[in-house]
Design a protein around this motif. Structure first.
Motif, PDB file in Angstrom:
ATOM      1  N   GLU A  72       0.793  -1.415   0.006  1.00 18.15           N
ATOM      2  CA  GLU A  72       0.016  -0.065  -0.185  1.00 18.15           C
ATOM      3  C   GLU A  72       0.921   1.336  -0.120  1.00 18.15           C
ATOM      4  OE1 GLU A  72      -3.016   0.056  -0.256  1.00 18.15           O
ATOM      5  OE2 GLU A  72      -3.979  -1.847   0.210  1.00 18.15           O
ATOM      6  N   LEU A  73       2.065   1.214   0.445  1.00 18.89           N
ATOM      7  CA  LEU A  73       3.073   1.994   0.523  1.00 18.89           C
ATOM      8  C   LEU A  73       3.185   2.800  -0.916  1.00 18.89           C
ATOM      9  CD1 LEU A  73       5.220   1.300   3.479  1.00 18.89           C
ATOM     10  CD2 LEU A  73       3.430   2.958   3.556  1.00 18.89           C
ATOM     11  N   ASP A  74       3.718   1.724  -1.810  1.00 18.41           N
ATOM     12  CA  ASP A  74       4.010   2.204  -3.309  1.00 18.41           C
ATOM     13  C   ASP A  74       2.828   2.696  -4.129  1.00 18.41           C
ATOM     14  OD1 ASP A  74       6.668   1.613  -2.661  1.00 18.41           O
ATOM     15  OD2 ASP A  74       6.108  -0.821  -3.010  1.00 18.41           O
ATOM     16  N   GLN A  75       1.752   1.796  -3.799  1.00 22.70           N
ATOM     17  CA  GLN A  75       0.527   2.247  -4.599  1.00 22.70           C
ATOM     18  C   GLN A  75      -0.850   1.685  -3.971  1.00 22.70           C
ATOM     19  OE1 GLN A  75       0.524   3.796  -7.969  1.00 22.70           O
ATOM     20  NE2 GLN A  75      -1.579   3.927  -7.581  1.00 22.70           N
ATOM     21  N   PRO A  76      -1.707   2.627  -3.714  1.00 19.96           N
ATOM     22  CA  PRO A  76      -3.001   2.225  -3.019  1.00 19.96           C
ATOM     23  C   PRO A  76      -3.790   0.920  -3.730  1.00 19.96           C
ATOM     24  CG  PRO A  76      -2.770   4.574  -2.963  1.00 19.96           C
ATOM     25  CD  PRO A  76      -1.918   4.030  -3.876  1.00 19.96           C
ATOM     26  N   GLN A  77      -4.027  -0.254  -2.977  1.00 17.19           N
ATOM     27  CA  GLN A  77      -4.401  -1.445  -3.674  1.00 17.19           C
ATOM     28  C   GLN A  77      -5.934  -1.281  -3.437  1.00 17.19           C
ATOM     29  OE1 GLN A  77      -2.056  -3.784  -5.064  1.00 17.19           O
ATOM     30  NE2 GLN A  77      -0.750  -1.930  -4.622  1.00 17.19           N
ATOM     31  N   TRP A  88     -12.555  -1.370  -4.905  1.00 16.42           N
ATOM     32  CA  TRP A  88     -12.824  -0.875  -3.876  1.00 16.42           C
ATOM     33  C   TRP A  88     -13.680   0.643  -4.341  1.00 16.42           C
ATOM     34  CZ3 TRP A  88     -11.734  -1.554   1.476  1.00 16.42           C
ATOM     35  CH2 TRP A  88     -11.048  -2.514   1.699  1.00 16.42           C
ATOM     36  N   GLU A  89     -14.597   1.003  -3.495  1.00 17.45           N
ATOM     37  CA  GLU A  89     -15.413   2.277  -4.126  1.00 17.45           C
ATOM     38  C   GLU A  89     -14.852   3.342  -3.066  1.00 17.45           C
ATOM     39  OE1 GLU A  89     -19.888   3.975  -3.012  1.00 17.45           O
ATOM     40  OE2 GLU A  89     -19.252   1.811  -2.575  1.00 17.45           O
ATOM     41  N   PHE A  90     -14.648   4.612  -3.882  1.00 18.56           N
ATOM     42  CA  PHE A  90     -14.205   5.758  -3.378  1.00 18.56           C
ATOM     43  C   PHE A  90     -15.528   6.392  -2.378  1.00 18.56           C
ATOM     44  CE2 PHE A  90     -14.354  10.513  -3.045  1.00 18.56           C
ATOM     45  CZ  PHE A  90     -13.374  11.055  -2.381  1.00 18.56           C
ATOM     46  N   ILE A 145     -10.667   7.939   1.828  1.00 17.77           N
ATOM     47  CA  ILE A 145     -11.292   6.484   2.464  1.00 17.77           C
ATOM     48  C   ILE A 145     -11.874   5.998   1.237  1.00 17.77           C
ATOM     49  CG2 ILE A 145     -12.784   5.502   4.109  1.00 17.77           C
ATOM     50  CD1 ILE A 145     -12.510   8.086   5.953  1.00 17.77           C
ATOM     51  N   TYR A 146     -11.613   4.736   1.074  1.00 13.35           N
ATOM     52  CA  TYR A 146     -12.280   3.895   0.182  1.00 13.35           C
ATOM     53  C   TYR A 146     -13.120   2.758   1.037  1.00 13.35           C
ATOM     54  CZ  TYR A 146      -9.115   5.675  -3.295  1.00 13.35           C
ATOM     55  OH  TYR A 146      -8.591   6.802  -4.263  1.00 13.35           O
ATOM     56  N   ARG A 147     -14.069   2.300   0.285  1.00 10.17           N
ATOM     57  CA  ARG A 147     -14.739   0.976   1.080  1.00 10.17           C
ATOM     58  C   ARG A 147     -15.049  -0.211   0.162  1.00 10.17           C
ATOM     59  NH1 ARG A 147     -20.668   3.847   1.946  1.00 10.17           N
ATOM     60  NH2 ARG A 147     -21.503   3.829  -0.007  1.00 10.17           N
ATOM     61  N   LEU A 148     -15.494  -1.217   0.931  1.00 12.27           N
ATOM     62  CA  LEU A 148     -15.715  -2.387  -0.024  1.00 12.27           C
ATOM     63  C   LEU A 148     -16.901  -3.201   0.718  1.00 12.27           C
ATOM     64  CD1 LEU A 148     -14.582  -4.661  -2.207  1.00 12.27           C
ATOM     65  CD2 LEU A 148     -13.346  -5.673  -0.159  1.00 12.27           C
ATOM     66  N   TYR A 149     -17.782  -3.392  -0.008  1.00 11.14           N
ATOM     67  CA  TYR A 149     -19.146  -3.887   0.626  1.00 11.14           C
ATOM     68  C   TYR A 149     -19.086  -5.548   1.010  1.00 11.14           C
ATOM     69  CZ  TYR A 149     -24.197  -4.922   1.188  1.00 11.14           C
ATOM     70  OH  TYR A 149     -25.379  -5.292   1.649  1.00 11.14           O
ATOM     71  N   ASN A 150     -19.222  -5.672   2.352  1.00 12.05           N
ATOM     72  CA  ASN A 150     -19.287  -7.156   2.553  1.00 12.05           C
ATOM     73  C   ASN A 150     -20.708  -7.611   2.492  1.00 12.05           C
ATOM     74  OD1 ASN A 150     -19.522  -9.521   4.379  1.00 12.05           O
ATOM     75  ND2 ASN A 150     -17.378  -9.064   5.324  1.00 12.05           N
ATOM     76  N   GLU A 151     -21.011  -8.501   1.627  1.00  4.57           N
ATOM     77  CA  GLU A 151     -22.390  -8.947   1.472  1.00  4.57           C
ATOM     78  C   GLU A 151     -22.839  -9.885   2.782  1.00  4.57           C
ATOM     79  OE1 GLU A 151     -22.668 -11.147  -2.116  1.00  4.57           O
ATOM     80  OE2 GLU A 151     -22.273  -9.523  -3.441  1.00  4.57           O
ATOM     81  N   GLU A 152     -21.945 -10.523   3.184  1.00  3.59           N
ATOM     82  CA  GLU A 152     -22.541 -11.373   4.649  1.00  3.59           C
ATOM     83  C   GLU A 152     -23.111 -10.439   5.689  1.00  3.59           C
ATOM     84  OE1 GLU A 152     -20.470 -14.600   7.501  1.00  3.59           O
ATOM     85  OE2 GLU A 152     -19.751 -14.380   5.600  1.00  3.59           O
ATOM     86  N   SER A 153     -22.353  -9.315   5.973  1.00  3.50           N
ATOM     87  CA  SER A 153     -22.778  -8.413   6.942  1.00  3.50           C
ATOM     88  C   SER A 153     -23.665  -7.116   6.604  1.00  3.50           C
ATOM     89  CB  SER A 153     -21.683  -7.998   7.813  1.00  3.50           C
ATOM     90  OG  SER A 153     -20.799  -7.118   6.993  1.00  3.50           O
ATOM     91  N   GLY A 154     -23.889  -7.058   5.370  1.00  2.00           N
ATOM     92  CA  GLY A 154     -24.274  -5.802   4.784  1.00  2.00           C
ATOM     93  C   GLY A 154     -23.425  -4.349   5.360  1.00  2.00           C
ATOM     94  N   LEU A 155     -22.251  -4.641   5.816  1.00  5.34           N
ATOM     95  CA  LEU A 155     -21.457  -3.372   6.189  1.00  5.34           C
ATOM     96  C   LEU A 155     -20.224  -3.296   5.325  1.00  5.34           C
ATOM     97  CD1 LEU A 155     -21.421  -4.392  10.055  1.00  5.34           C
ATOM     98  CD2 LEU A 155     -22.992  -2.609   9.023  1.00  5.34           C
ATOM     99  N   ILE A 212      -8.002   3.505   4.722  1.00  3.12           N
ATOM    100  CA  ILE A 212      -7.730   5.060   4.675  1.00  3.12           C
ATOM    101  C   ILE A 212      -6.220   5.237   4.400  1.00  3.12           C
ATOM    102  CG2 ILE A 212      -7.814   6.737   6.556  1.00  3.12           C
ATOM    103  CD1 ILE A 212      -9.620   3.548   7.609  1.00  3.12           C
ATOM    104  N   TYR A 213      -6.114   6.537   3.712  1.00  2.00           N
ATOM    105  CA  TYR A 213      -4.774   7.047   3.386  1.00  2.00           C
ATOM    106  C   TYR A 213      -4.831   8.265   3.841  1.00  2.00           C
ATOM    107  CZ  TYR A 213      -5.124   2.918   0.185  1.00  2.00           C
ATOM    108  OH  TYR A 213      -5.004   1.511  -0.489  1.00  2.00           O
ATOM    109  N   GLY A 214      -3.599   8.699   4.500  1.00  2.00           N
ATOM    110  CA  GLY A 214      -3.389  10.008   5.071  1.00  2.00           C
ATOM    111  C   GLY A 214      -2.148  10.359   5.546  1.00  2.00           C
ATOM    112  N   THR A 215      -1.849  11.757   6.013  1.00  2.00           N
ATOM    113  CA  THR A 215      -0.668  11.947   6.487  1.00  2.00           C
ATOM    114  C   THR A 215      -0.811  12.784   8.144  1.00  2.00           C
ATOM    115  OG1 THR A 215      -0.768  13.880   5.422  1.00  2.00           O
ATOM    116  CG2 THR A 215       0.718  12.446   4.236  1.00  2.00           C
ATOM    117  N   LEU A 216      -0.113  12.467   8.936  1.00  2.00           N
ATOM    118  CA  LEU A 216       0.248  13.103  10.117  1.00  2.00           C
ATOM    119  C   LEU A 216       1.278  14.265   9.863  1.00  2.00           C
ATOM    120  CD1 LEU A 216      -0.358  10.358  12.590  1.00  2.00           C
ATOM    121  CD2 LEU A 216      -2.229  11.812  11.816  1.00  2.00           C
TER     122      LEU A 216
END
Length: 212
Positions: free
Chosen positions: A13-18, A22-24, A33-43, A48-52
């Protein structure tokens, strides 16, 4: 606990976001933040990519791992401790949820490795829920038994930390999906902001702890 391959996957993930598949989801305060739907749980599972921007990665890693300090800066942490069970360390975490929802608690294993990537030090932390019969469920608190979190920290090339997190949990109970999604959209950036403040205050906290 976790395998070398598990850590290698996170290092990519450091070289290139995988993010294939995934959905923006959202972007704010320098956090994407990107997200991926889990069909089993519905969640959703989140990346998350960012800097401090003004906190070194070694400080960020220390703060991330320091459970005692977490209880100081994180008002959501009602109870948090590490103990040994059957020769393995587990962490218990009781999280304050806003009224009228019940608190959630977690029992999970955690491992941190210091690695090197492209000449820079990288701190990778992995955590995953485990069953532990010696830490029974509490009345009025919902046990979360489907939880995974990973964190990768390295230098941003300046005076800050480049951070990647992957997160999923199923809080169960009667929480509407829209509320969980709203919590992810607002909670993740605010958590990183809180953690950045905690990192800034960490040297002072250590000094007071060592002098007490």
């Amino acid at each position: 606990m976790f395998t070398d391959d598990d850590f290698a996957v996170l290092m990519k993930e450091l070289d290139q976001p995988q993010i294939d598949g995934w959905e923006f989801f959202t972007e704010s305060h320098g956090v994407t933040i990107y997200r991926l739907y889990n069909e089993e749980s519905g969640l959703y599972e989140y990346k998350i990519y960012g800097t401090l921007s003004d906190v070194l990665p070694e400080i960020s890693a220390d703060v991330y791992m320091d459970l005692e300090y977490r209880k100081v800066w994180d008002s959501y942490a009602k109870e948090l401790y590490e103990r040994e069970e059957n020769g393995k360390k587990v962490i218990y975490w009781n999280v304050n949820y806003p009224w009228p929802m019940s608190n959630r608690d977690y029992v999970y294993k955690r491992e941190m490795r210091e690695l090197e990537h492209n000449g820079n030090k990288v701190w990778i932390v992995m955590a995953e829920s485990v069953e532990c019969s010696n830490i029974p469920e509490k009345s009025g608190v919902i046990r979360v038994d489907d939880y995974k979190q990973s964190c990768v920290l390295t230098t941003d090339g300046k005076q800050g930390s480049k951070a990647f997190m992957r997160y999923y949990d199923n809080p169960k109970g009667m929480i509407p999906t829209w509320l969980i999604n709203w919590g992810a959209k607002t909670g993740v950036p605010s958590f990183l902001t809180m953690m950045q403040e905690a990192c800034r205050g960490y040297p002072k906290y250590l000094e007071s702890r060592n002098n007490s």
